[in-house]
Design a protein around this motif. Structure first.
Motif, PDB file in Angstrom:
ATOM      1  N   PRO A   1       0.811  -1.229   0.000  1.00 28.34           N
ATOM      2  CA  PRO A   1       0.000   0.000   0.000  1.00 28.34           C
ATOM      3  C   PRO A   1       0.839   1.271   0.000  1.00 28.34           C
ATOM      4  N   GLU A   2       1.963   1.259   0.687  1.00 31.20           N
ATOM      5  CA  GLU A   2       2.795   2.464   0.779  1.00 31.20           C
ATOM      6  C   GLU A   2       3.516   2.795  -0.523  1.00 31.20           C
ATOM      7  N   ASP A   3       3.529   1.860  -1.466  1.00 27.81           N
ATOM      8  CA  ASP A   3       4.229   2.087  -2.741  1.00 27.81           C
ATOM      9  C   ASP A   3       3.278   2.376  -3.901  1.00 27.81           C
ATOM     10  N   ILE A   4       1.984   2.354  -3.655  1.00 35.01           N
ATOM     11  CA  ILE A   4       1.029   2.393  -4.765  1.00 35.01           C
ATOM     12  C   ILE A   4       1.138   3.668  -5.589  1.00 35.01           C
ATOM     13  N   VAL A   5       1.340   4.820  -4.959  1.00 32.57           N
ATOM     14  CA  VAL A   5       1.386   6.074  -5.709  1.00 32.57           C
ATOM     15  C   VAL A   5       2.636   6.143  -6.578  1.00 32.57           C
ATOM     16  N   ALA A   6       3.786   5.866  -5.985  1.00 36.58           N
ATOM     17  CA  ALA A   6       5.041   5.939  -6.737  1.00 36.58           C
ATOM     18  C   ALA A   6       5.051   4.947  -7.891  1.00 36.58           C
ATOM     19  N   GLU A   7       4.591   3.726  -7.651  1.00 36.68           N
ATOM     20  CA  GLU A   7       4.629   2.712  -8.699  1.00 36.68           C
ATOM     21  C   GLU A   7       3.595   2.987  -9.783  1.00 36.68           C
ATOM     22  N   SER A   8       2.464   3.566  -9.404  1.00 37.09           N
ATOM     23  CA  SER A   8       1.467   3.945 -10.412  1.00 37.09           C
ATOM     24  C   SER A   8       2.007   5.043 -11.314  1.00 37.09           C
ATOM     25  N   LEU A   9       2.702   6.025 -10.743  1.00 31.99           N
ATOM     26  CA  LEU A   9       3.285   7.095 -11.555  1.00 31.99           C
ATOM     27  C   LEU A   9       4.369   6.549 -12.483  1.00 31.99           C
ATOM     28  N   GLU A  10       5.145   5.581 -12.001  1.00 34.13           N
ATOM     29  CA  GLU A  10       6.144   4.953 -12.863  1.00 34.13           C
ATOM     30  C   GLU A  10       5.472   4.272 -14.052  1.00 34.13           C
ATOM     31  N   GLY A  11       4.359   3.593 -13.795  1.00 30.07           N
ATOM     32  CA  GLY A  11       3.624   2.949 -14.882  1.00 30.07           C
ATOM     33  C   GLY A  11       3.055   3.953 -15.862  1.00 30.07           C
ATOM     34  N   LEU A  12       2.585   5.079 -15.351  1.00 32.55           N
ATOM     35  CA  LEU A  12       2.070   6.134 -16.218  1.00 32.55           C
ATOM     36  C   LEU A  12       3.171   6.649 -17.134  1.00 32.55           C
ATOM     37  N   ALA A  13       4.355   6.840 -16.575  1.00 25.18           N
ATOM     38  CA  ALA A  13       5.486   7.331 -17.375  1.00 25.18           C
ATOM     39  C   ALA A  13       5.907   6.323 -18.429  1.00 25.18           C
ATOM     40  N   ILE A  14       5.856   5.040 -18.095  1.00 27.80           N
ATOM     41  CA  ILE A  14       6.228   3.996 -19.054  1.00 27.80           C
ATOM     42  C   ILE A  14       5.243   3.971 -20.230  1.00 27.80           C
ATOM     43  N   SER A  15       3.955   4.049 -19.918  1.00 29.08           N
ATOM     44  CA  SER A  15       2.944   3.889 -20.964  1.00 29.08           C
ATOM     45  C   SER A  15       2.706   5.163 -21.766  1.00 29.08           C
ATOM     46  N   HIS A  16       3.198   6.305 -21.274  1.00 27.20           N
ATOM     47  CA  HIS A  16       3.010   7.571 -21.999  1.00 27.20           C
ATOM     48  C   HIS A  16       4.308   8.364 -22.044  1.00 27.20           C
ATOM     49  N   SER A  17       5.386   7.662 -22.339  1.00 24.18           N
ATOM     50  CA  SER A  17       6.708   8.304 -22.326  1.00 24.18           C
ATOM     51  C   SER A  17       6.873   9.331 -23.442  1.00 24.18           C
ATOM     52  N   ASP A  18       5.974   9.303 -24.426  1.00 19.24           N
ATOM     53  CA  ASP A  18       6.076  10.293 -25.508  1.00 19.24           C
ATOM     54  C   ASP A  18       5.643  11.686 -25.062  1.00 19.24           C
ATOM     55  N   ILE A  19       4.823  11.766 -24.021  1.00 21.11           N
ATOM     56  CA  ILE A  19       4.322  13.078 -23.607  1.00 21.11           C
ATOM     57  C   ILE A  19       4.658  13.440 -22.165  1.00 21.11           C
ATOM     58  N   LEU A  20       5.073  12.457 -21.341  1.00 25.32           N
ATOM     59  CA  LEU A  20       5.246  12.699 -19.909  1.00 25.32           C
ATOM     60  C   LEU A  20       6.645  12.375 -19.417  1.00 25.32           C
ATOM     61  N   VAL A  21       7.049  13.095 -18.383  1.00 24.20           N
ATOM     62  CA  VAL A  21       8.245  12.761 -17.605  1.00 24.20           C
ATOM     63  C   VAL A  21       7.835  12.780 -16.138  1.00 24.20           C
ATOM     64  N   VAL A  22       8.168  11.733 -15.396  1.00 24.63           N
ATOM     65  CA  VAL A  22       7.867  11.666 -13.973  1.00 24.63           C
ATOM     66  C   VAL A  22       9.140  11.885 -13.184  1.00 24.63           C
ATOM     67  N   GLN A  23       9.094  12.793 -12.219  1.00 27.22           N
ATOM     68  CA  GLN A  23      10.216  13.032 -11.322  1.00 27.22           C
ATOM     69  C   GLN A  23       9.963  12.226 -10.050  1.00 27.22           C
ATOM     70  N   PRO A  24      10.517  11.013  -9.922  1.00 26.46           N
ATOM     71  CA  PRO A  24      10.160  10.110  -8.817  1.00 26.46           C
ATOM     72  C   PRO A  24      10.425  10.694  -7.433  1.00 26.46           C
ATOM     73  N   GLY A  25      11.594  11.285  -7.229  1.00 25.18           N
ATOM     74  CA  GLY A  25      11.927  11.799  -5.915  1.00 25.18           C
ATOM     75  C   GLY A  25      11.030  12.935  -5.485  1.00 25.18           C
ATOM     76  N   ALA A  26      10.730  13.838  -6.427  1.00 31.15           N
ATOM     77  CA  ALA A  26       9.900  15.000  -6.117  1.00 31.15           C
ATOM     78  C   ALA A  26       8.420  14.699  -6.255  1.00 31.15           C
ATOM     79  N   ARG A  27       8.069  13.534  -6.811  1.00 27.39           N
ATOM     80  CA  ARG A  27       6.687  13.090  -6.961  1.00 27.39           C
ATOM     81  C   ARG A  27       5.832  14.092  -7.739  1.00 27.39           C
ATOM     82  N   PHE A  28       6.290  14.415  -8.956  1.00 25.33           N
ATOM     83  CA  PHE A  28       5.435  15.196  -9.839  1.00 25.33           C
ATOM     84  C   PHE A  28       5.622  14.733 -11.269  1.00 25.33           C
ATOM     85  N   VAL A  29       4.635  15.046 -12.104  1.00 28.47           N
ATOM     86  CA  VAL A  29       4.621  14.699 -13.520  1.00 28.47           C
ATOM     87  C   VAL A  29       4.680  15.995 -14.308  1.00 28.47           C
ATOM     88  N   ARG A  30       5.497  16.039 -15.358  1.00 28.22           N
ATOM     89  CA  ARG A  30       5.550  17.230 -16.202  1.00 28.22           C
ATOM     90  C   ARG A  30       5.515  16.839 -17.669  1.00 28.22           C
TER      91      ARG A  30
END
Length: 329
Positions: A8-37
Motif C-alpha cells: 500500500p505504501e508504494d502504490i502512488v510511486a509505482e502507479s506514476l512509474e507505470g504512467l510514465a512507461i505507458s506515456h513516455s512520448d508526452i510525460l516525464v515523472v520526477q520520482p523523488g519530487a513526486r510530480f509529472v511534467r
C-alpha cells in the motif's frame, strides 16, 4: 478487499512509474519530487500547474500534456502534495511567462499551494476551484469544495495558455470559469483506501448518498435509492440553483464517474441529465462522459454544468493531448 498492488505504501510511486512507461512520448515523472511534467515544454507560455492527493485518477497526472497542464503534483492517497513538491514542479516548467496554479478548495491543498507560492520568486497566480454545490456557502468554513469541475477549468485554461494568453488574462478567464461551473455528486457505494482495506462508510443496498465529495466522505443526505431519471433531476436542479443566468443558453455537461460505475450506466445518466437540463431551458451543446475525477473504487457519479459562451466553447474544442483526454491532435 482485493487490490492489484504490491505494498500500500508504494502504490502512488509505482502507479506514476507505470504512467510514465505507458506515456513516455508526452510525460516525464520526477520520482523523488513526486510530480509529472510535460516532456516538451512550451517556451514563453504561462505554465499551468495543479495537483492534489492521489486516488482521483486520471486527475491530475492524466491531464498533463499539450493543451492542458504543464505539471501535476501527486500526494499520497487523498493527501495533499507537500510545498516542496509543488515548488519543484513550478521550477521545472517555468519558462519565463509566469505560472498559474489551479487549486481545489480543500484545506490541505490551499495551505500547501499557498506556502509553495510564497517560496517562489517569479510571477505566479492561483485559481481556486469551488464547484461543489452540496454544501451551503456558510456550511463549511473554507467554502465550497473543488470537485469534477476542476477538469473543465484545467482544460479551458490549458487551451488558453497554449495559445499564448498572458497570466493576467488567464486569471480573469479562470475566475469567470469557476463562477460558471458547478457540480454535485451521488454515491451508491463507498470507496476503499488501499492501506485500510475497509470501506470508508457503509450503505445498504437500497440507499444512496447525495452530495458526496471525492475523498470517500459521506454525503450531505442519505436517502432511498431512486432511478436514474429521478437522480438526474435532483442533481441538475441543485446545480442550476447555484449558476448565474445564462446569456447564451448553451452548456457543457460533464457526467463524471467515481471509479466503479461502468460506462453503460454513465451513458444512461447522460440521457437522463440531458432531458433534465433541456427541461430547465438550457441547451447542452458539449458533453464529456466517463471516469475522470474519481474516488478510487466508489460507485456513483457527479454532474457538472458549465455555462458556455463562444470564447469558452472554442477553448473547450481546442486540441488537447494528454494520457486521459485527447482530441484535435
Amino acid at each position: 478487499m482485493k487490490k492489484l498492488i504490491n505494498r500500500p505504501e508504494d502504490i502512488v510511486a509505482e502507479s506514476l512509474e507505470g504512467l510514465a512507461i505507458s506515456h513516455s512520448d508526452i510525460l516525464v515523472v520526477q520520482p523523488g519530487a513526486r510530480f509529472v511534467r510535460r516532456r516538451t515544454l512550451g517556451r514563453g507560455k504561462v505554465a499551468l500547474v495543479s495537483g492534489g492527493g492521489s486516488g482521483h485518477d486520471p486527475l491530475h497526472a492524466g491531464f498533463v500534456g499539450k493543451g492542458m497542464l504543464d505539471a501535476a503534483c501527486m500526494g499520497e492517497i487523498f493527501t495533499s502534495p507537500t510545498p516542496d513538491q509543488i515548488v519543484a514542479a513550478i521550477n521545472a516548467v517555468e519558462t519565463g511567462a509566469g505560472t498559474l496554479l489551479v487549486v481545489k478548495n480543500y484545506d490541505g491543498d490551499v495551505m500547501n499551494f499557498d506556502m509553495a507560492a510564497e517560496m517562489c520568486d517569479h510571477a505566479l497566480r492561483s485559481i481556486l476551484v469551488t464547484d461543489d454545490v452540496s454544501i451551503p456557502i456558510d456550511g463549511r468554513s473554507t467554502g465550497a469544495r473543488g470537485v469534477a469541475g476542476t477538469l473543465i477549468v484545467e482544460k479551458i485554461l490549458g487551451a488558453a495558455a497554449e495559445m499564448g494568453w498572458p497570466l493576467d488574462r488567464l486569471m480573469i478567464l479562470g475566475e469567470r470559469l469557476v463562477a460558471q461551473t458547478k457540480s454535485m455528486g451521488v454515491a451508491l457505494t463507498s470507496c476503499t483506501v488501499p492501506a485500510n482495506r475497509t470501506p470508508t462508510f457503509e450503505l445498504n443496498d437500497d440507499e444512496m448518498e447525495l452530495g458526496v465529495g471525492i475523498h470517500g466522505e459521506r454525503g450531505q443526505t442519505r436517502v432511498k435509492l431512486d432511478n436514474a431519471d429521478a437522480i438526474a433531476r435532483h442533481l441538475v436542479s441543485k446545480v442550476l440553483q447555484c449558476l448565474p443566468v445564462s446569456e447564451s443558453g448553451d452548456a457543457l455537461i460533464l457526467i463524471n464517474g467515481f471509479g466503479a460505475t461502468p460506462l453503460i450506466e454513465l451513458n444512461l445518466m447522460a440521457r437522463s441529465v440531458d432531458q433534465a437540463v433541456r427541461h430547465a431551458g438550457l441547451r447542452p451543446v458539449r458533453y464529456l462522459v466517463g471516469n475522470y475525477v474519481t474516488a478510487l473504487d466508489m460507485a456513483g457519479c457527479s454532474v457538472t454544468i458549465t455555462l458556455l459562451d463562444a470564447e469558452i466553447e472554442a477553448l473547450w474544442d481546442a486540441p488537447v493531448h494528454t494520457s486521459a483526454l485527447r482530441w484535435g491532435c
